[in-house]
Enzyme design. Structure first.
Site, short mmCIF file in Angstrom:
data_model
loop_
_atom_site.label_atom_id
_atom_site.label_comp_id
_atom_site.label_asym_id
_atom_site.label_seq_id
_atom_site.Cartn_x
_atom_site.Cartn_y
_atom_site.Cartn_z
N GLU A 1 83.39 145.04 47.31
CA GLU A 1 82.16 144.27 47.08
C GLU A 1 80.94 145.19 47.25
OE1 GLU A 1 81.34 141.15 49.94
OE2 GLU A 1 79.98 140.13 48.55
N SER B 1 82.79 133.56 55.02
CA SER B 1 81.88 133.21 56.12
C SER B 1 82.06 131.75 56.56
CB SER B 1 80.43 133.40 55.69
OG SER B 1 80.24 134.68 55.16
N GLN C 1 84.21 133.38 46.98
CA GLN C 1 84.68 134.10 48.17
C GLN C 1 84.45 133.24 49.41
OE1 GLN C 1 82.01 137.21 49.22
NE2 GLN C 1 83.48 138.39 50.41
N GLY C 2 85.50 132.70 49.98
CA GLY C 2 85.38 131.81 51.14
C GLY C 2 85.69 132.56 52.42
N GLU D 1 72.19 145.42 59.96
CA GLU D 1 72.62 145.86 61.30
C GLU D 1 74.12 146.18 61.29
OE1 GLU D 1 70.77 143.22 60.67
OE2 GLU D 1 68.88 143.67 61.69
C1 LIG Z 1 72.78 135.67 48.97
C2 LIG Z 1 73.99 135.51 49.86
C3 LIG Z 1 75.22 135.25 49.29
C4 LIG Z 1 76.36 135.10 50.11
N1 LIG Z 1 77.55 134.79 49.50
C5 LIG Z 1 78.65 134.65 50.28
C6 LIG Z 1 79.90 134.27 49.68
O1 LIG Z 1 80.00 134.07 48.46
N2 LIG Z 1 80.97 134.11 50.48
C7 LIG Z 1 80.91 134.31 51.83
O2 LIG Z 1 81.93 134.20 52.48
N3 LIG Z 1 79.74 134.63 52.43
C8 LIG Z 1 78.62 134.80 51.69
N4 LIG Z 1 77.40 135.11 52.28
C9 LIG Z 1 77.35 135.16 53.73
C10 LIG Z 1 77.16 136.54 54.34
O3 LIG Z 1 78.35 137.28 54.25
C11 LIG Z 1 76.74 136.32 55.81
O4 LIG Z 1 75.48 135.67 55.78
C12 LIG Z 1 76.62 137.62 56.56
O5 LIG Z 1 77.89 138.18 56.76
C13 LIG Z 1 75.94 137.43 57.93
O6 LIG Z 1 76.53 136.43 58.66
P1 LIG Z 1 75.69 135.21 59.29
O7 LIG Z 1 74.81 134.64 58.22
O8 LIG Z 1 76.63 134.31 59.98
O9 LIG Z 1 74.72 135.89 60.36
P2 LIG Z 1 75.09 136.29 61.85
O10 LIG Z 1 76.38 137.03 61.86
O11 LIG Z 1 74.98 135.10 62.72
O12 LIG Z 1 73.94 137.33 62.19
C14 LIG Z 1 72.61 136.91 62.61
C15 LIG Z 1 71.81 138.17 62.93
O13 LIG Z 1 72.44 138.89 64.03
C16 LIG Z 1 72.69 140.25 63.65
N5 LIG Z 1 73.95 140.72 64.25
C17 LIG Z 1 75.14 140.04 64.28
N6 LIG Z 1 76.09 140.79 64.87
C18 LIG Z 1 75.51 141.97 65.22
C19 LIG Z 1 75.97 143.16 65.88
N7 LIG Z 1 77.25 143.26 66.25
N8 LIG Z 1 75.09 144.16 66.06
C20 LIG Z 1 73.79 144.05 65.65
N9 LIG Z 1 73.28 142.93 65.04
C21 LIG Z 1 74.12 141.92 64.82
C22 LIG Z 1 72.80 140.21 62.12
O14 LIG Z 1 72.52 141.47 61.55
C23 LIG Z 1 71.76 139.15 61.76
O15 LIG Z 1 70.47 139.73 61.72
C24 LIG Z 1 76.25 135.25 51.51
C25 LIG Z 1 75.01 135.52 52.09
C26 LIG Z 1 73.89 135.65 51.28
C27 LIG Z 1 72.56 135.93 51.94
#
Ligand SMILES: Cc1cc2nc3c(=O)[nH]c(=O)nc-3n(C[C@H](O)[C@H](O)[C@H](O)COP(=O)(O)OP(=O)(O)OC[C@H]3O[C@@H](n4cnc5c(N)ncnc54)[C@H](O)[C@@H]3O)c2cc1C
Length: 392
Positions: free
Chosen positions: A241, A126, A123-124, A374
């Site tokens: 998902e 993020s 899944q691409g 969140e």
């Molecule tokens: C084990 C694992 C597997 C994953 N596998 C995949 C995958 O296969 N494909 C893929 O595409 N992605 C994958 N991900 C990515 C995952 O979808 C993202 O990590 C997630 O959506 C959060 O995005 P971010 O890491 O950029 O954090 P950010 O969006 O930068 O968030 C950082 C912090 O800010 C908070 N925050 C952000 N916006 C808000 C808001 N509007 N209100 C309140 N708080 C907020 C968040 O809750 C978090 O605590 C995976 C992640 C993990 C941990």
């Protein structure tokens, strides 16, 4: 919610249980590349015996059964402690999305191969600056004749190193409002111009990766749904998902709870089994209560899906509660172990093969993956409780 099963459903359960007894998967290898080969063989075997894609249409390789039977399948797999199916992204997201939005050609090309684990999906979605705010994604796809040229970067892409296909969200109209210029594209991971770099997790594993796209050519026929209509499909994908994975994982966490009870009976605290400690007993009871709560919440949501089709935003409630309760639950065996909980897997004195610290570290990602806690709270507030939108 009706928690009883028909005679046919019980027959299905008995047949599957027997099959799982007759066909044990064998011990799972530790190393990821060996596990991938093992996982493909295991899923392939299930598929050949007719146990994959229980609720998928027969014409695409599924069993054509009901969602109830699909649930029984998940229950029995958890009960037998059978290995997780390797092609999780394909089974829980790619397949359902193709069944709902794909062309006949796309369905015939991909669905059977997903079920047989002949081709692994990832899944691409993020990107480094588009996680929670997914619609800000920047990976570009520009039409050039009959194909797109894709340039950009994805991150946290689970299993990308082993994947044959990627569900890629790309920006195809940079002038349009951000939700309106996104397309859902299927990308062959063996195409020239793709570089995958593994990322090490806190648990020591390297499940996820960074993926770089440099002028990657993708046929236009690989668009799922409409050009610039990818956002709605992405949302459906995420709801699948959250709902499907949470259902499977709450079953796995119930298995972990049973193991934890067994550990508490064996582990000595102050010269007595830990189950004699009042504090531990309270903690175990709380974990059990929460596990029952998520079980019934998951069944309630399943009932709703059975009546209405695709999972709704309520899946966020399950995902939020399950991921946070799982972390709370895993604190219990670690507190029992005290300083022993700091020992790594191969250490001579590590209790229970080191599975508890490992599970706890792995569980940290659960409140982030598939949308952070969140974000789930925002979805519940806005789309389930209909409270005013964030920032309004
Ligand atoms: C084990 C694992 C597997 C994953 N596998 C995949 C995958 O296969 N494909 C893929 O595409 N992605 C994958 N991900 C990515 C995952 O979808 C993202 O990590 C997630 O959506 C959060 O995005 P971010 O890491 O950029 O954090 P950010 O969006 O930068 O968030 C950082 C912090 O800010 C908070 N925050 C952000 N916006 C808000 C808001 N509007 N209100 C309140 N708080 C907020 C968040 O809750 C978090 O605590 C995976 C992640 C993990 C941990």
């Amino acid at each position: 919610m009706d928690l009883s099963y028909s005679a046919d459903e019980e027959g299905f359960r008995a047949e599957l249980r027997q099959w799982l007894r007759d066909n044990p998967a064998g011990p799972e290898p530790e190393r990821l590349d060996e596990w991938v080969a093992y996982g493909k063989a295991w899923q392939g075997k299930l598929f050949k015996a007719g146990w994959c894609g229980i609720a998928w249409p027969k014409e695409y390789g599924g069993r054509g059964a009901t969602l109830i039977e699909q649930t029984i399948f998940q229950e029995e797999m958890a009960r037998a402690k059978a290995p997780m199916l390797i092609n999780l992204a394909g089974l829980t997201m790619g397949g359902p999305v193709l069944i709902a939005h794909g062309t006949e050609e796309q369905k015939h090309r991909h669905l059977k191969r997903i079920l047989a684990a002949d081709e692994i999906w990832c899944q691409g979605f993020s990107e480094p600056n588009a996680g929670s705010d997914l619609a800000s994604l920047k990976t570009r796809a520009v039409l050039d004749g009959d194909s797109f040229i894709v340039t950009g970067q994805k991150v946290w892409t689970s299993f990308a190193r082993y994947a044959d296909w990627c569900m890629l969200l790309v920006r195809t109209d940079p002038e349009a409002p951000k939700h309106k210029g996104i397309t859902f594209l299927l990308v062959d991971m063996h195409s020239p111009g793709i570089t995958v770099r593994p990322l090490k997790q806190i648990s020591g594993e390297e499940d996820f990766n960074e993926v770089f796209f440099e002028d990657v050519r993708v046929p236009r026929s690989n668009v799922i749904g409409e050009l610039n209509g990818g956002w709605e499909i992405a949302i459906t994908t995420l709801m699948h998902e959250r709902a499907t994975l949470t259902f499977t994982r709450q079953l796995q966490s119930r298995t972990a709870l049973t193991d934890m009870l067994s550990f508490a009976r064996r582990w000595q605290l102050n010269g007595m089994p830990a189950t004699q400690s009042r504090l531990v007993r309270q903690q175990l009871a709380q974990a059990w209560v929460e596990s029952e709560v998520i079980k019934f919440t998951a069944y309630r949501s399943l009932t709703k899906t059975l009546r209405g089709g695709i999972p709704g935003p309520e899946g966020s409630m399950e995902k939020l509660f399950w991921s946070e309760m799982y972390q709370r639950m895993l604190d219990v065996p670690l507190a029992m172990q005290g300083p022993y909980s700091q020992l790594v897997k191969d250490s001579a004195h590590v209790p229970d093969g080191g599975q508890w610290p490992h599970l706890m570290l792995y569980s940290r990602g659960r409140t982030i993956a598939a949308g952070s806690s969140e974000i789930q709270r925002n979805i519940i507030a806005e789309r389930v409780l209909h409270l005013p939108r964030e920032g309004k």
